[in-house]
Design a protein around this motif. Structure first.
Motif, PDB file in Angstrom:
ATOM      1  N   VAL A   1      16.825   5.633   5.461  1.00  0.00           N
ATOM      2  CA  VAL A   1      17.710   6.800   5.513  1.00  0.00           C
ATOM      3  C   VAL A   1      17.999   7.250   4.091  1.00  0.00           C
ATOM      4  O   VAL A   1      18.363   6.432   3.249  1.00  0.00           O
ATOM      5  CB  VAL A   1      19.042   6.445   6.214  1.00  0.00           C
ATOM      6  CG1 VAL A   1      20.063   7.547   6.016  1.00  0.00           C
ATOM      7  CG2 VAL A   1      18.808   6.202   7.694  1.00  0.00           C
ATOM      8  N   ILE A   2      17.770   8.508   3.813  1.00  0.00           N
ATOM      9  CA  ILE A   2      18.129   9.048   2.504  1.00  0.00           C
ATOM     10  C   ILE A   2      19.585   9.477   2.599  1.00  0.00           C
ATOM     11  O   ILE A   2      19.916  10.504   3.193  1.00  0.00           O
ATOM     12  CB  ILE A   2      17.223  10.233   2.123  1.00  0.00           C
ATOM     13  CG1 ILE A   2      15.778   9.736   2.008  1.00  0.00           C
ATOM     14  CG2 ILE A   2      17.678  10.852   0.817  1.00  0.00           C
ATOM     15  CD1 ILE A   2      14.773  10.840   1.828  1.00  0.00           C
ATOM     16  N   ASN A   3      20.442   8.650   2.043  1.00  0.00           N
ATOM     17  CA  ASN A   3      21.874   8.833   2.283  1.00  0.00           C
ATOM     18  C   ASN A   3      22.541   9.728   1.234  1.00  0.00           C
ATOM     19  O   ASN A   3      23.002   9.258   0.201  1.00  0.00           O
ATOM     20  CB  ASN A   3      22.552   7.460   2.324  1.00  0.00           C
ATOM     21  CG  ASN A   3      24.021   7.572   2.659  1.00  0.00           C
ATOM     22  OD1 ASN A   3      24.457   8.582   3.225  1.00  0.00           O
ATOM     23  ND2 ASN A   3      24.785   6.575   2.283  1.00  0.00           N
TER      24      ASN A   3
ATOM     25  N   HIS B   1      13.486  12.824   9.653  1.00  0.00           N
ATOM     26  CA  HIS B   1      14.308  12.696   8.446  1.00  0.00           C
ATOM     27  C   HIS B   1      15.307  13.839   8.321  1.00  0.00           C
ATOM     28  O   HIS B   1      16.406  13.669   7.816  1.00  0.00           O
ATOM     29  CB  HIS B   1      13.425  12.647   7.195  1.00  0.00           C
ATOM     30  CG  HIS B   1      12.906  11.277   6.927  1.00  0.00           C
ATOM     31  ND1 HIS B   1      13.723  10.175   6.927  1.00  0.00           N
ATOM     32  CD2 HIS B   1      11.658  10.823   6.641  1.00  0.00           C
ATOM     33  CE1 HIS B   1      13.000   9.092   6.670  1.00  0.00           C
ATOM     34  NE2 HIS B   1      11.741   9.458   6.501  1.00  0.00           N
ATOM     35  N   LEU B   2      14.882  15.020   8.799  1.00  0.00           N
ATOM     36  CA  LEU B   2      15.750  16.196   8.660  1.00  0.00           C
ATOM     37  C   LEU B   2      17.093  15.982   9.358  1.00  0.00           C
ATOM     38  O   LEU B   2      18.151  16.318   8.826  1.00  0.00           O
ATOM     39  CB  LEU B   2      15.049  17.429   9.236  1.00  0.00           C
ATOM     40  CG  LEU B   2      15.834  18.729   9.076  1.00  0.00           C
ATOM     41  CD1 LEU B   2      15.994  19.083   7.602  1.00  0.00           C
ATOM     42  CD2 LEU B   2      15.174  19.870   9.818  1.00  0.00           C
ATOM     43  N   MET B   3      17.048  15.362  10.546  1.00  0.00           N
ATOM     44  CA  MET B   3      18.285  15.097  11.290  1.00  0.00           C
ATOM     45  C   MET B   3      19.208  14.193  10.489  1.00  0.00           C
ATOM     46  O   MET B   3      20.417  14.400  10.412  1.00  0.00           O
ATOM     47  CB  MET B   3      17.949  14.417  12.624  1.00  0.00           C
ATOM     48  CG  MET B   3      17.057  15.211  13.521  1.00  0.00           C
ATOM     49  SD  MET B   3      18.013  16.341  14.520  1.00  0.00           S
ATOM     50  CE  MET B   3      18.609  15.209  15.777  1.00  0.00           C
TER      51      MET B   3
ATOM     52  N   GLN C   1      23.270   4.896  13.875  1.00  0.00           N
ATOM     53  CA  GLN C   1      22.408   4.101  14.749  1.00  0.00           C
ATOM     54  C   GLN C   1      21.688   4.969  15.789  1.00  0.00           C
ATOM     55  O   GLN C   1      20.673   4.581  16.320  1.00  0.00           O
ATOM     56  CB  GLN C   1      23.223   2.998  15.422  1.00  0.00           C
ATOM     57  CG  GLN C   1      24.257   3.497  16.383  1.00  0.00           C
ATOM     58  CD  GLN C   1      24.562   2.431  17.441  1.00  0.00           C
ATOM     59  OE1 GLN C   1      23.657   1.731  17.880  1.00  0.00           O
ATOM     60  NE2 GLN C   1      25.820   2.311  17.814  1.00  0.00           N
ATOM     61  N   TRP C   2      22.206   6.156  16.036  1.00  0.00           N
ATOM     62  CA  TRP C   2      21.557   7.037  17.019  1.00  0.00           C
ATOM     63  C   TRP C   2      20.392   7.803  16.405  1.00  0.00           C
ATOM     64  O   TRP C   2      19.664   8.478  17.095  1.00  0.00           O
ATOM     65  CB  TRP C   2      22.572   8.020  17.600  1.00  0.00           C
ATOM     66  CG  TRP C   2      23.819   7.333  18.046  1.00  0.00           C
ATOM     67  CD1 TRP C   2      25.040   7.377  17.425  1.00  0.00           C
ATOM     68  CD2 TRP C   2      23.979   6.470  19.158  1.00  0.00           C
ATOM     69  NE1 TRP C   2      25.937   6.591  18.093  1.00  0.00           N
ATOM     70  CE2 TRP C   2      25.307   6.019  19.177  1.00  0.00           C
ATOM     71  CE3 TRP C   2      23.105   6.022  20.175  1.00  0.00           C
ATOM     72  CZ2 TRP C   2      25.808   5.140  20.133  1.00  0.00           C
ATOM     73  CZ3 TRP C   2      23.604   5.160  21.129  1.00  0.00           C
ATOM     74  CH2 TRP C   2      24.942   4.729  21.094  1.00  0.00           C
ATOM     75  N   LEU C   3      20.263   7.713  15.102  1.00  0.00           N
ATOM     76  CA  LEU C   3      19.266   8.569  14.456  1.00  0.00           C
ATOM     77  C   LEU C   3      18.078   7.816  13.884  1.00  0.00           C
ATOM     78  O   LEU C   3      17.189   8.403  13.301  1.00  0.00           O
ATOM     79  CB  LEU C   3      19.929   9.378  13.321  1.00  0.00           C
ATOM     80  CG  LEU C   3      20.844  10.498  13.807  1.00  0.00           C
ATOM     81  CD1 LEU C   3      21.488  11.186  12.627  1.00  0.00           C
ATOM     82  CD2 LEU C   3      20.059  11.509  14.630  1.00  0.00           C
TER      83      LEU C   3
END
Lengths: 298, 390
Positions: free
Chosen positions: A41-43, A99-101, A92-94
């Protein structure tokens, strides 16, 4: 520029400046890199985590006068709680989605937490005092150098070694690395992958919190401070290789040196060099100095 | 048929009534940074703006009409400010624009005002360009500007007998223009003082170690600057351990003598700082200030009020005075009315120069000192520098 050529002491001070800046940034960027390395994840919310760390330090150390160390611990704990809520409630749902989401979600967190910070702490630029005994400078023989900066330069490597041992030398670290390779297989083997995920997210966010808390005495807690740091962190992790701990460590040092010596050599172009380096890395080795090329079908 | 006609007439009447309702109010567009970094200033500025509008409305409004504010966030970005200004004019039908914070934002709003032919009163931006190179019929400034600030700094360098100057500025319109203003001020008042080093940090910079160590290495006896807000806090916190404030006097524009900086920094505010401010909550040099400050304190819920509100407040008062004098909100008439206009403000009389559209916004300058029983630094003695370049 002249000073660089004529004074070895001046060069020495710039080297210390570079290391202490780099190490402060490393603490924060390590969290970003760690989260990407395992969770993919790009946070973008990492900057706002850092900002919360700085604000929590202000409340605990400056406002309530509970001491500096308590402030650091509170920042880490505060961000750990936020991390659990964010990871379990939202992230956790993603996993496995586009990645866009994920980007949109982290961006939403940036906006929400930014507004929350304004509601809690207002919009003034705040200031945090140095911890007792650290407001002065230490005699290094050839020159005096701020004690607090030296401490930052030591804490960075300590955290680096701690993370390195955790990930490379423990069973839990091996499981974590396995989770980045094949999460389904790990699950099938009876390993509780969600626990690994939430723990990694928690450690990453806590690092941002600690970085913010430690930066507070030299970096006034203020709205918008998240935007500056997130850019610096991305430059570091992209140069070093997103997901690589070594890469982040070396990237942070490179950034520190390039920024400081750039400021001295061409004062008006202090940012240009770091971004030039970023461009070169992206063109020649887009996965970064220590990263690995992304495999298809991951 | 008859009923259709009747409906049409009623509808037309309603539309006309609606239109007249819209026109029965004075619509002011106000632009400050309300979120992000600039909120530090934008939020208190809005307090002052709203207080000014409420006072005007309590006194019967402008031209007998209620004043309504349409506020937009500039996000401290010129492009966002320009878009918001356009939107205010085209969608909200505002009759005048006030505000702006940051020189680049001010210039962007001014350009929209020029294109759209609507008056813009710049309450905070200080770049000299706004009232020189980029001056036009519809832009007025009630803030100070970088040449006034630079001139005051020149006078202070002279007064302290300082000989070698390090200058550190932010790398954008305000910093560059202030550097030029200081050059002029030094040439005029302290021609013996020599500029040793010019340093630039980017807007929003957080690390100043490279600059601090260069200042110390260059051996100057005074630092001139315009690092404002959190830039100054960061610089001061980082320079302290190096002993910078033991070695040099720090003379700065950028209103770092304002209470919002001094109060928040408390005991961490460094020594040997001389700076400016538009207003000090504890200084009642001018008539009307005491009441203004008390009202503001009530409104903001704090005894020790911030400096930014007075600037926004003055902007509103100029709009009201100009509209009454012009007898209309027509841009050309307003512009004509503002030229040469004088009003009394809580921080002294302000007159707008008819040629440059610049108000003579003087500022308070002085050293920031410790005072018994107070846990923040205060300016003492307070000296008012009138805005005059003769």
């Amino acid at each position: 520029m002249d000073m660089l050529l004529s004074s070895p002491t001046f060069v020495f001070i710039q080297v210390l400046n570079s290391i202490s800046l780099g190490m402060n940034l490393f603490i924060i960027a390590a969290g970003l890199s760690l989260i990407f390395g395992v969770l993919r994840v790009i946070n973008f919310a990492h900057g706002v985590f850092y900002m919360f760390g700085a604000y929590i330090m202000y409340t605990v150390a400056q406002d309530l006068e509970l001491g500096f160390v308590t402030g650091v611990i509170a920042a880490a704990a505060g961000l750990a709680v936020i991390a659990i809520v964010v990871e379990r409630g939202l992230f956790q749902w993603l996993y496995g989605k586009e990645h866009l989401m994920q980007l949109l979600l982290t961006f939403a967190i940036v906006l929400i937490m930014g507004d929350l910070a304004k509601i809690i702490w207002g919009t003034d630029q705040l200031s945090v005092s140095y911890p007792d005994g650290m407001s002065g400078a230490l005699n290094l023989g050839i020159t005096f150098y701020p004690t607090y900066r030296l401490m930052l330069a030591v804490i960075g490597p300590v955290i680096f070694i701690g993370l390195f041992l955790l990930i490379e030398r423990t069973r839990w670290g091996r499981l974590t690395r396995a989770a980045t390779q094949d999460m389904e297989m790990l699950s099938a083997l009876g390993i509780n992958v969600p626990v690994i995920y939430v723990t990694i997210f928690l450690i990453g966010a806590a690092l941002a919190g600690v970085g913010g808390a430690l930066a507070a005495p030299i970096n006034s807690p203020t709205p918008g401070m998240d935007a500056t740091i997130i850019v610096e962190c991305f430059v570091i992790v992209i140069i070093g290789g997103l997901g690589s701990l070594w890469g982040t460590f070396v990237g942070a040092l490179i950034y520190g040196f390039v920024f400081n010596f750039g400021s001295v050599i061409v004062p008006n172009w202090q940012d240009v060099f770091a971004f030039l380096l970023l461009m070169v890395v992206l063109l020649i080795r887009p996965w970064g100095l220590f990263g690995k090329p992304e495999r298809e079908g991951h | 048929m008859g009923s259709i006609l009747r409906t049409t007439v009623v509808a037309a009447a309603l539309v006309a009534a609606g239109a007249s309702v819209v026109q029965a109010e004075i619509r002011i567009g106000v632009l400050y940074p309300i979120a992000g970094t600039g909120a530090v200033y934008g939020t208190p500025a809005m307090h002052g703006h709203n207080m000014g509008v409420d006072e005007v409305n309590a006194a019967g409004g402008i031209l007998g009409q209620k004043v309504v504010t349409f506020a937009r966030d500039t996000k401290l970005k010129p492009a966002a400010a320009a878009a918001a200004a356009k939107e205010l004019i085209t969608k909200e039908d505002v009759q005048i624009l006030i505000g702006g914070l940051s020189s680049a934002v001010g210039l962007a709003i001014s350009e929209v005002a020029r294109q759209e032919g609507i008056v813009y009163i710049a309450t905070i931006p200080k770049t000299i360009q706004m009232t020189t190179k980029k001056l036009h019929k519809y832009v007025f400034r009630t803030a100070s500007h970088t040449d006034f600030e630079g001139d005051a700094i020149g006078q202070l360098v002279k007064k302290l007998g300082k000989k070698s100057v390090c200058d550190i500025q932010l790398d954008y319109a305000y910093g560059h223009d202030l550097a030029a203003g200081i050059e002029k001020g030094l040439a005029k008042h302290a021609p013996d003082a020599k500029k040793v080093i010019d340093l630039r940090s980017k807007l929003g910079a957080t690390d100043y170690n490279a600059q601090i160590t260069q200042i110390l290495g260059s051996g100057c006896d005074v630092v001139t600057s315009g690092l404002w807000g959190s830039h100054f806090v960061n610089f001061a916190q980082q320079a302290g351990p190096f002993g910078l404030f033991d070695k040099v006097t720090y003379i700065s524009g950028g209103e770092i003598a304002s209470h919002e900086i001094a109060g928040k920094m408390g005991k961490d505010y460094p020594k040997n700082v001389i700076s400016n401010t538009y207003e000090l909550w504890y200084d009642h040099s001018f008539p009307g200030h005491k009441k203004f400050q008390a009202d503001l304190a009530k409104r903001s819920g704090k005894k020790e009020t911030a400096m930014w509100p007075v600037l926004a407040y003055i902007g509103v008062k100029f709009v009201a005075a100009a509209a009454e004098k012009a007898g209309s909100m027509d841009a050309d008439k307003l512009s004509a009315a503002l030229e040469g206009m004088s009003i009394d403000t809580p921080v002294g009389k302000r007159t707008i120069d008819p040629k440059t559209h610049q108000a003579d916004a003087g500022q308070f300058w002085g050293p920031m000192v410790k005072k018994d029983g107070v846990d923040y630094r205060v300016m003492s003695p307070v000296t008012f520098f009138p805005a005059k370049l003769d």
